[in-house]
Design a protein around this motif. Structure first.
Motif, short mmCIF file in Angstrom:
data_model
loop_
_atom_site.label_atom_id
_atom_site.label_comp_id
_atom_site.label_asym_id
_atom_site.label_seq_id
_atom_site.Cartn_x
_atom_site.Cartn_y
_atom_site.Cartn_z
N ALA A 147 1.17 -1.30 -0.14
CA ALA A 147 -0.17 0.03 0.35
C ALA A 147 1.06 1.22 -0.23
O ALA A 147 0.97 2.41 -1.04
N ASP A 148 1.81 1.14 0.56
CA ASP A 148 3.09 2.66 0.82
C ASP A 148 3.68 2.56 -0.97
O ASP A 148 3.88 3.61 -0.87
N ALA A 149 3.87 1.01 -1.47
CA ALA A 149 4.87 1.15 -2.21
C ALA A 149 4.09 1.68 -3.28
O ALA A 149 4.64 3.38 -4.28
N THR A 150 2.88 1.47 -3.57
CA THR A 150 2.47 2.32 -4.60
C THR A 150 0.42 3.28 -4.64
O THR A 150 0.22 3.33 -4.90
N LEU A 151 0.74 3.67 -2.91
CA LEU A 151 0.29 4.75 -2.30
C LEU A 151 -1.42 4.14 -2.88
O LEU A 151 -2.45 5.01 -2.75
N ASP A 152 -1.44 2.90 -2.35
CA ASP A 152 -3.43 2.65 -2.29
C ASP A 152 -3.60 2.00 -1.15
O ASP A 152 -3.14 1.02 -0.51
N HIS A 153 -3.96 3.06 -0.35
CA HIS A 153 -4.42 2.94 1.07
C HIS A 153 -6.24 2.32 1.12
O HIS A 153 -6.23 2.78 2.50
N GLN A 154 -6.84 2.21 0.08
CA GLN A 154 -8.13 1.98 0.62
C GLN A 154 -8.40 0.96 1.55
O GLN A 154 -7.06 -0.20 2.51
N TRP A 155 -9.62 0.68 2.93
CA TRP A 155 -9.37 0.48 4.26
C TRP A 155 -9.35 -0.62 3.65
O TRP A 155 -8.96 -1.72 4.76
N ILE A 156 -10.31 -1.86 3.13
CA ILE A 156 -10.19 -2.73 2.38
C ILE A 156 -9.28 -3.58 2.91
O ILE A 156 -8.95 -4.92 2.90
N HIS A 157 -7.97 -3.01 2.62
CA HIS A 157 -6.72 -3.48 2.55
C HIS A 157 -5.70 -3.16 3.77
O HIS A 157 -4.78 -4.33 4.44
N VAL A 158 -6.20 -1.85 4.06
CA VAL A 158 -5.00 -1.87 5.08
C VAL A 158 -5.59 -1.57 7.37
O VAL A 158 -4.51 -1.22 7.49
N ASP A 159 -6.76 -0.94 7.48
CA ASP A 159 -7.79 -1.13 8.04
C ASP A 159 -8.35 -2.05 8.81
O ASP A 159 -8.88 -2.38 8.10
N THR A 160 -7.24 -2.83 9.76
CA THR A 160 -7.76 -4.01 9.92
C THR A 160 -9.04 -3.44 11.00
O THR A 160 -9.29 -4.37 11.16
N LYS A 161 -9.12 -3.00 12.42
CA LYS A 161 -10.42 -2.99 12.71
C LYS A 161 -11.52 -2.68 11.95
O LYS A 161 -12.72 -3.09 12.26
N ARG A 162 -11.39 -1.68 10.90
CA ARG A 162 -12.77 -1.62 9.94
C ARG A 162 -12.68 -2.59 9.38
O ARG A 162 -14.13 -3.17 8.86
N ALA A 163 -11.76 -3.96 8.88
CA ALA A 163 -12.45 -4.59 8.21
C ALA A 163 -12.75 -5.78 8.64
O ALA A 163 -14.31 -6.51 8.66
N LYS A 164 -12.43 -5.76 9.68
CA LYS A 164 -13.43 -6.52 10.58
C LYS A 164 -14.81 -6.51 10.89
O LYS A 164 -16.10 -7.81 11.60
#
Length: 154
Positions: free
Chosen positions: A37-54
């Protein structure tokens, strides 16, 4: 697991229409997802927000970027085949690529590869590999398609 070893066009061509092999499984942990996500600037929550995804994701966890799954192809491919006498190898393209099933954080994937087509283009060998990336313990494939590589032999 033993690698297929090829040294030239003729040895590659002998594999046409055959299964070349299956890689080992490799786990995709959340740390790798975050780094991608950092390398591609793709920080969509479905990938990086573990609490929200849960709570909000239909998967109940974060999922691997589809392009991260795809980017594992060269690593997995090198587990299957060793090509000797090379100047270089170049990724040339993808055809009929389909994402079939999301890979959840922490799941493991592997590559199954068949030699779909091969051409000798005046010393450059164009190899088309039909691939499936499977998810461990899942009946559905994460990704499938045809990857094209150009091999420049010495």
């Amino acid at each position: 697991m033993s690698k297929v070893i090829v040294n030239n066009y003729e040895e590659f061509a002998a594999l046409l229409g055959k299964n070349i092999g299956v890689s080992e499984y490799v786990e995709i942990p959340q740390e790798r997802i975050n780094e991608f996500a950092d390398a591609t600037l793709d920080h969509q929550w479905i990938h990086v927000d573990t609490k929200r995804a849960k709570t909000e994701s239909p998967f109940k966890t974060t999922i691997v970027h589809g392009y991260l799954t795809l980017s594992m192809l060269p690593y997995l491919w090198q587990q299957i085949i060793q090509v000797n006498n090379l100047k270089m190898m170049v990724n040339y393209g993808m055809d009929n690529m389909r994402f079939g099933q999301a890979v959840k954080s922490g799941e493991s994937i592997r590559l199954i590869a068949d030699l779909y087509n091969i051409q000798n283009l005046r010393g450059t060998v164009k190899v088309e590999v039909k691939f499936n990336i499977e998810i461990k313990d899942s009946p559905k494939k994460a990704l499938s398609g045809i990857a094209t590589f150009l091999y420049y032999f010495n």
